[in-house]
Scaffold this active site. Structure first.
Site, PDB file in Angstrom:
ATOM      1  N   TRP A   1       0.816  -1.213   0.000  1.00 16.87           N
ATOM      2  CA  TRP A   1       0.000   0.000   0.000  1.00 16.87           C
ATOM      3  C   TRP A   1       0.848   1.260   0.000  1.00 16.87           C
ATOM      4  CZ3 TRP A   1      -0.538   3.438   4.384  1.00 16.87           C
ATOM      5  CH2 TRP A   1       0.221   3.066   5.502  1.00 16.87           C
ATOM      6  N   ASP A   2       2.141   1.105   0.164  1.00 11.47           N
ATOM      7  CA  ASP A   2       3.050   2.246   0.202  1.00 11.47           C
ATOM      8  C   ASP A   2       2.884   3.142  -1.025  1.00 11.47           C
ATOM      9  OD1 ASP A   2       3.852   0.195   1.878  1.00 11.47           O
ATOM     10  OD2 ASP A   2       5.984   0.483   1.547  1.00 11.47           O
TER      11      ASP A   2
ATOM     12  N   GLU B   1       2.467  -1.338  13.074  1.00  9.89           N
ATOM     13  CA  GLU B   1       2.485  -2.797  13.090  1.00  9.89           C
ATOM     14  C   GLU B   1       3.087  -3.363  14.368  1.00  9.89           C
ATOM     15  OE1 GLU B   1       2.675  -3.639   8.282  1.00  9.89           O
ATOM     16  OE2 GLU B   1       4.546  -3.544   9.432  1.00  9.89           O
TER      17      GLU B   1
ATOM     18  N   LYS C   1       5.686   2.108  15.639  1.00  5.40           N
ATOM     19  CA  LYS C   1       6.611   1.871  14.530  1.00  5.40           C
ATOM     20  C   LYS C   1       6.607   3.029  13.540  1.00  5.40           C
ATOM     21  CE  LYS C   1       7.605  -1.503  10.866  1.00  5.40           C
ATOM     22  NZ  LYS C   1       7.103  -2.707  10.159  1.00  5.40           N
ATOM     23  N   GLN C   2       5.426   3.559  13.238  1.00 11.06           N
ATOM     24  CA  GLN C   2       5.297   4.626  12.248  1.00 11.06           C
ATOM     25  C   GLN C   2       4.013   5.398  12.525  1.00 11.06           C
ATOM     26  OE1 GLN C   2       4.713   1.438   9.160  1.00 11.06           O
ATOM     27  NE2 GLN C   2       3.473   3.012   8.188  1.00 11.06           N
TER      28      GLN C   2
END
Length: 783
Positions: free
Chosen positions: A378-379, A507, A610-611
């Protein structure tokens, strides 16, 4: 309940020391070149990743042409060529994909083994001097030099190679040999070697079988085919052809065949002071474009079209890259590290994808490694689409959307595998069928569906192409909306719709309930799809019943979004605030990155992110939130974010810039711009982080320049980072070409092509007809 004081305390803790931890910089700082005079044998895999080249059709790591016996990762990859490897899991669950798709290492066509008077040259063991390695980003040429001293002579070898932008199937390897002292005979064994395997192959499994090896005087050919699979997936056939020139003259080498390989032997004898040049031209075709039975004929035809010698071919390559750089280049004055970073990222992005083929997408590693299987994530839709919209023709982005539209039937199949209606786009794919085999990702990281829909909105909003929305985009949106409408459930207790059992963008948490970002993007998809359908209801063949539309509206109106009024934040998920909350800066540096030091159980129980998760939603739907809402959420979540996803820093850079946090914005820019060049995450040896490379451009254009296209209006509010003296970039927007320049005292907008356009700068409206120069606004800087 955590106090507001804790939130503020988190916001002022710096990650500077963490960001600087274990930076590994192999190359000199240069605005246009990736260059070193040191062969770092301990970090050769990292060096190979950073000197990767590609042309969108094929690509390779920065491997040596000649034999190298030391540790390295040989890798050549062909776009769209992959293999379905049987899924291997310890505990099978219904709904798992049958296979894991992986990009496969293809024929090594750069191989040119060297001997001096019978002595094999191997830089792992052979003494050498005057080593240099350089990737010139202006023309895409990778060059390398070294000198070998023997008892009888001293020889200088200079390699150059590039993958052609003018003829996508073509590669050039050029070797100059100088006899500096003495005399000697140089023997070259030039190969087409199909006997290759993947770094991550199971039990040293080979994925290729030999179909044919042929020679035709000056030409040599090797045809290989992927081995049979058990999933009725297409097998790929690849033919590579080679020919050689010595000092511009075509030669007939001595050929030797091996299993899956062909070697051409060439010999030259040189006296002291003499120089010779050997050029190897290679052509590669695949069954994606040319049927197996016609491949050797097609390679012959392509060779007959290649009539220029190496210097002219190299000049053509430089001209092709110059054309791309003319639009894409971002110029930074006053900071060569920042300049090198953005150019490196743009170079690698455009080496990976330039939109010529709507059957292709952008893998996270591109042509630089095998991690993540080389498949589509999906990036692309979340991070790459904005860059390609601004720096290429609209057709380039439209091809990315077509890629997903073409795979809609498979997305519907994926949803059915989970017992759901509509379409679920895969987390990992080559064909549209899910290839990922971790349940917490495959089944639960469903927010990816929202990114596919958001890319359609982004394209239509940016280009104004309503016809695409009506004719193709709406079909995808409706299928995704139907998935969300089926995936939510209604809580009788709370009288609201909820989404349980998900993994958000962070994640480092799995199987959570009511991830704020997932709920937000699900509701947005339902709203946007409903509005789009009603707009084109009379013009589309799609039919949606009134009760279904009403159901969508009810979900949007009554979706549950976790919030905390005391902290003034959107809560990442239902139980996030019950965790032991602490900033990353409280952790020992020796424990970072977490994913390389902590158990997975410990990570899942921690508060560390994580992000961007909540902040990802604020970035996407920026105009829906007040500045204070953005500030409170940024100050709360960013200090707990470890940025161990390469996708993370850019979102934080953009939001920090909007919030006037200049130091934080620049810190995040530096991390996203030099993520691979400085090996921040200690994993670049596996390959570059291609899709996240868009982040450096996002940080500058959407962050420092504050470019927005909300409500189909172009807006800017630029500032200049304190360590820079100026920066500039181009923007394609609705058939206009703009040049934006930001300096210490002014910002200038120049309309280079197209009709006049409304422009909002620092909340003031203007009409840009040719050139507009304004004083730069000095904003208050916040910590």
């Amino acid at each position: 309940m955590q106090s507001v004081a804790f939130m503020i305390d988190l916001s002022i803790k710096s990650l500077r020391g963490i960001l600087m931890k274990q930076i590994k910089r192999l190359f000199q700082i240069d605005p246009w070149k990736i260059r070193t005079t040191h062969l770092d044998k301990e970090n050769l895999r990292l060096q190979e990743s950073l000197t990767s080249i590609g042309n969108g059709y094929m690509g390779m790591r920065g491997n040596f042409e000649e034999h190298y016996s030391g540790d390295h990762h040989q890798g050549t990859y062909l776009a769209g060529v992959w293999y379905p490897d049987k899924t291997r899991v310890g505990w099978w669950k219904n709904g798992y994909p049958e296979y894991f798709g992986k990009v496969i290492n293809a024929i090594n066509f750069i191989a040119m083994d060297l001997q001096i008077d019978g002595q094999t040259i191997d830089l792992a063991t052979t003494p050498y001097e005057d080593f240099s390695l350089e990737l010139d980003m202006q023309n895409g040429v990778l060059s390398r030099q070294f000198t070998i001293q023997t008892p009888k002579n001293k020889v200088r070898f200079s390699f150059e190679r590039f993958l052609s932008l003018e003829k996508k199937e073509a590669a050039y390897i050029h070797l100059t040999i100088e006899m500096l002292e003495g005399t000697g005979t140089i023997t070259l064994h030039s190969k087409l070697d199909g006997d290759v395997q993947n770094e991550d192959s199971n039990y040293e499994e080979h994925f290729w079988e030999e179909i044919a090896i042929e020679t035709q005087e000056t030409l040599g050919f090797v045809t290989t085919k992927t081995i049979p699979n058990n999933f009725e997936i297409e097998r790929f056939t690849v033919t590579a052809g080679m020919r050689h020139f010595i000092d511009g003259a075509s030669v007939v080498p001595t050929y030797t065949q091996q299993p899956l390989a062909l070697t051409a032997e060439l010999t030259v004898s040189l006296n002291e002071g003499e120089t010779t040049a050997i050029t190897k031209e290679v052509l590669v075709v695949t069954s994606r474009d040319v049927p197996e039975t016609q491949q050797i004929t097609r390679v012959n035809e392509l060779f007959s079209e290649m009539t220029t010698l190496y210097p002219e071919a190299k000049a053509g390559q430089a001209a092709a890259w110059a054309k791309r750089w003319q639009l894409a280049d971002v110029v930074i004055e006053g900071d060569d590290e920042a300049q090198q970073g953005i150019r490196f990222n743009l170079f690698q992005l455009f080496s990976t994808y330039y939109g010529e083929d709507d059957r292709l997408n952008i893998g996270p590693k591109g042509f630089t490694g095998e991690k993540y299987g080389g498949a589509t994530y999906w990036d692309t839709e979340a991070y790459a689409v904005p860059l390609y919209l601004a720096l290429a023709k609209p057709e380039v982005t439209k091809n990315l959307l077509k890629y997903r539209h073409n795979q809609l039937p498979q997305a519907i199949h994926n949803a059915q595998q989970q017992g759901l209606k509509g379409a679920l786009y895969p987390m990992v794919t080559f064909t549209g069928v899910e290839c990922h085999n971790e349940w917490e990702i495959t089944f639960e990281e469903i927010h990816r569906n929202g990114a596919i829909a958001y890319a359609i909105y982004n394209y239509v909003n940016y280009t104004g192409d309503q016809d695409y929305l009506k004719d193709a985009g709406l079909e995808v949106l409706v299928a995704i909306a139907r998935f969300w409408a089926d995936r939510v459930h209604f809580s009788q207790r709370h009288k609201q719709y909820m989404i349980h059992g998900v993994t958000g963008p962070n994640e480092y948490e799995n199987n959570i309930n009511n991830n704020w970002y997932t709920n937000t993007i699900a509701a947005w998809v339902l709203r946007y799809t409903r509005e789009s359908y009603l707009k084109f209801q009379e013009e589309t063949t799609l039919k949606i019943a009134d009760d279904e539309l009403a159901k969508w509206a009810d979900i949007v109106e009554n979706m549950y979004f976790p919030v905390d009024n005391e902290l003034g934040i959107f809560v990442q998920h239902d139980t996030f605030l019950d965790k032991d909350l602490m900033p990353v800066s409280d952790l020992p540096l020796s424990e970072l990155p977490l994913n390389q030091h902590w158990s997975w159980d410990k990570i899942l129980r921690s508060c560390f992110i994580k992000q961007a998760d909540v902040l990802q939603g604020i970035y996407f739907f920026n105009d829906a939130f007040s500045l204070e809402e953005k500030r409170r959420n940024f100050n709360f979540y960013e200090p707990m974010t470890v940025h161990e996803s390469s996708l993370s820093p850019s979102i934080h850079a953009v939001l920090a810039a909007e919030l006037g946090m200049e130091e934080k914005a620049v810190e995040m820019y530096q991390r996203t711009a030099r993520l691979d060049l400085d090996n921040y995450n200690n994993d670049t040896e596996d390959g570059l982080h291609i899709t996240s490379m868009t982040g450096s451009w996002l940080a500058i254009v959407q962050g420092f320049a504050q470019m927005k296209t909300d409500h189909q209006q172009l807006k800017f509010a630029p500032f200049l980072p304190a360590t820079w003296t100026a920066y500039s970039f181009h923007i394609n927007y609705r058939n206009r070409l703009l040049f934006v320049e930001v300096a210490a005292d002014q910002v200038a907008f120049t309309l280079l092509d197209g009709p006049a356009i409304p422009l909002t700068v620092y909340d003031q409206k203007y009409t840009l007809k040719d050139r507009l120069v304004l004083p730069i606004r000095k904003e208050e800087v916040h910590v």
